[in-house]
Write a protein that holds these residues in place. Structure first.
Motif, PDB file in Angstrom:
ATOM      1  N   ASP A 345       0.991  -1.037  -0.007  1.00 15.07           N
ATOM      2  CA  ASP A 345      -0.160  -0.030   0.222  1.00 15.07           C
ATOM      3  C   ASP A 345       0.923   1.346   0.043  1.00 15.07           C
ATOM      4  O   ASP A 345       1.721   1.286   0.801  1.00 15.07           O
ATOM      5  CB  ASP A 345      -0.905   0.069   1.248  1.00 15.07           C
ATOM      6  N   THR A 347       0.564   5.295   0.395  1.00 16.51           N
ATOM      7  CA  THR A 347      -0.351   6.117   0.777  1.00 16.51           C
ATOM      8  C   THR A 347       0.370   7.592   0.639  1.00 16.51           C
ATOM      9  O   THR A 347       1.385   8.037   1.013  1.00 16.51           O
ATOM     10  CB  THR A 347      -0.675   6.192   2.137  1.00 16.51           C
ATOM     11  N   SER A 372      -5.982  12.720   0.318  1.00 21.22           N
ATOM     12  CA  SER A 372      -4.982  11.480   0.730  1.00 21.22           C
ATOM     13  C   SER A 372      -5.686  10.153   0.127  1.00 21.22           C
ATOM     14  O   SER A 372      -6.863  10.090   0.036  1.00 21.22           O
ATOM     15  CB  SER A 372      -4.740  11.228   2.180  1.00 21.22           C
ATOM     16  N   ARG A 373      -5.029   9.439  -0.543  1.00 21.22           N
ATOM     17  CA  ARG A 373      -5.276   8.151  -1.085  1.00 21.22           C
ATOM     18  C   ARG A 373      -4.182   7.174  -1.090  1.00 21.22           C
ATOM     19  O   ARG A 373      -2.876   7.256  -0.806  1.00 21.22           O
ATOM     20  CB  ARG A 373      -5.718   8.413  -2.410  1.00 21.22           C
ATOM     21  N   THR A 374      -4.675   5.994  -0.849  1.00 17.08           N
ATOM     22  CA  THR A 374      -3.909   4.866  -0.841  1.00 17.08           C
ATOM     23  C   THR A 374      -4.218   3.992  -2.096  1.00 17.08           C
ATOM     24  O   THR A 374      -5.241   3.539  -2.407  1.00 17.08           O
ATOM     25  CB  THR A 374      -4.113   3.859   0.489  1.00 17.08           C
ATOM     26  N   THR A 376      -2.916   0.207  -3.689  1.00  8.56           N
ATOM     27  CA  THR A 376      -2.187  -1.111  -3.725  1.00  8.56           C
ATOM     28  C   THR A 376      -1.512  -1.168  -4.772  1.00  8.56           C
ATOM     29  O   THR A 376      -1.988  -1.631  -6.108  1.00  8.56           O
ATOM     30  CB  THR A 376      -3.035  -1.908  -3.229  1.00  8.56           C
TER      31      THR A 376
END
Length: 479
Positions: A345, A347, A372-374, A376
């Motif tokens: 992940d 972030t 904000s974004r995660t 994968t």
């Protein structure tokens, strides 16, 4: 703004070379690098969230066990005798840990470095019985060092430390690896059966020390943060950026007062001078505490995953970084392994006044100002990875490691590799007669997984990942 990515692979070398030649003729750009698993993790941002870092020293208290195999005809030709028991680790800057293995079919690399890790970054994250393993640790040796009382509960009169360690490890393997395994000594086997049948699911223990989030961003002239301290220590020492005296960057509380220590739940901020040039800094926190029983420990050298059974007062630490700029996008990046999704992940937060756009594995990601974004990044099991995300004003952050999310058994294999003779460096002595030291005590006899970085095909600023299947070398197990 883009990222470069190298997924280490033992296969695809010729294909990458052919594609490089073809694309150069076509006027495209191909980049690539020859690296090994060892160099892949050098000078990169680690994916741990803080805690104890230690070096494995080997089996110290152990007995014998038999891992049952199948010769294909229902016989026992596949059975292997192994050493089963407690490892000892030396903690960086002071302290000793005792651990059991939760990764039976993988090798232990001699003097491997380990980092305290959340269950989600290991095979325990997807194991419904992980909590039962913690119960076993809490209710057996060495947490229960009254062997007479432990023996009475298990119906194993005369239980020795070696029996207790072997029986505990056998019970753990039944839950961590789904292994068909028995202790050789009858007393150890009785203990293993008792622990297996009595085990209850407990929650994952908290980390000894983490900082959340591990990366923040903002503008000069303002407090950048907060970064929250999570720890089971009474307090932690806060260490300011190394160049604080010249840069003017301070570590402060929400009122702007300098901070030199903090407690669980405390918040700290980076105070950056208003006239500071675009840049970054890092703070560290350190404490002395006992690491909670049940914490996982992993190694990027592909050494088998361990779980904590006991801890002396040990040094633990964590680091957080800050990135700042006057205008434009101001990214903050962090990474952690996510075994539930078989990947890593990433972030990305953006405290700037413009969107932050980066490309990773051929996909473009845009983080709007204030968001904000995660993301994968999917990877293959056992796959070393190495990628760098680049941004404005010279921003660059590299992440590298090895995805190690499965035990051999969970990946479908059941082979137990043994050495022709025990390894004193990891065994801490000579095993019982006739016992080969399996992966739980093997050392440099199993080479580190090697490979070659794949090429990157860059087209119009995008990145196309060229992935080949990993080829394993040497006599190590295959996942």
């Amino acid at each position: 703004m883009f990222s470069s990515f190298s997924a280490l692979s033992g296969r695809g070398r010729a294909a990458a070379a052919r594609l490089a030649a073809a694309t150069m003729v076509a006027g495209l750009v191909v980049t690539g690098a020859l690296v090994t698993a060892g160099s892949a993790v050098a000078d990169a941002t680690p994916q741990q969230q803080g805690g104890a870092t230690a070096t494995i020293g080997g089996l110290k208290t152990y007995g014998a066990a038999v891992v049952h195999g199948d010769d294909g005809e229902g016989g026992e030709d596949g059975d292997e005798q192994v050493s089963a028991g407690l490892f000892e680790m030396s903690v960086d800057n002071g302290g000793t840990l005792q651990t059991y293995c939760v990764d039976l079919h993988n090798p232990t690399q001699k003097d491997a470095k380990y980092q305290e890790t959340s269950w989600s970054g290991t095979s325990l994250g997807g194991n419904k019985d992980a909590g039962r393993i913690r119960w076993i640790l809490e209710n057996s040796y060495p947490q229960v060092n009254d062997l007479a009382a432990l023996a009475a509960r298990a119906g194993a009169v005369g239980l020795t430390e070696q029996d207790a360690a072997a029986g505990t490890q056998v019970a753990i393997w039944r839950y961590s690896d789904g292994a068909d395994v028995d202790a050789v000594d009858p007393k150890a086997e009785k203990l293993a059966d008792y622990l297996e049948k009595s085990a209850q699911n407990l929650a994952e223990p908290d980390a000894s020390l983490t900082l959340d989030p591990p990366a923040v961003s903002g503008h000069p002239g303002e407090l950048i943060g907060p970064v929250t301290v999570h720890t089971d220590a009474d307090s932690v020492t806060v260490i300011p950026p190394a160049d604080a005296a010249t840069s003017g960057v301070r570590v402060v509380d929400q009122d702007g007062e300098a901070v030199t220590s903090a407690v669980d739940g405390g918040q700290v901020f980076f105070e950056v001078p208003e006239d500071a040039l675009d840049g970054s800094a890092a703070l560290s926190v350190q404490a002395s505490t006992s690491v909670p029983v049940g914490r996982a420990f992993t190694s990027d050298s592909r050494s088998q995953t361990q779980i904590l059974a006991g801890s002396s007062e040990s040094t633990v630490s964590a680091t957080a970084t800050a990135n700042w700029a006057a205008t434009g996008p101001v990214p903050a990046l962090s990474a952690r392994k996510n075994c539930a999704k078989n990947g890593v992940d990433i972030t990305a937060a953006n405290k700037g006044d413009e969107a932050f756009t980066f490309q990773l594995m051929g996909f473009e990601h845009t983080i709007a100002a204030g968001e904000s974004r995660t993301v994968t990044i999917p990877l293959q099991e056992d796959q070393p990875y190495d990628f760098t995300i680049m941004g404005p004003n010279g921003f660059k952050q590299r992440f590298a490691g090895v995805l190690d999310c499965e035990t051999q058994g969970s990946a479908g294999g059941d082979e137990v590799q043994t050495l022709s003779e025990p390894s004193p460096a990891l065994a801490g002595g000579t095993p019982a007669a006739g016992v080969n030291l399996a992966e739980t005590g093997s050392s440099s006899a199993t080479p580190m997984i090697g490979g070659i970085a794949i090429g990157l095909l860059v087209i119009g600023g995008g990145v196309v990942l060229l992935v080949g299947k990993k080829e394993q070398h040497g006599a190590g197990p295959r996942a």
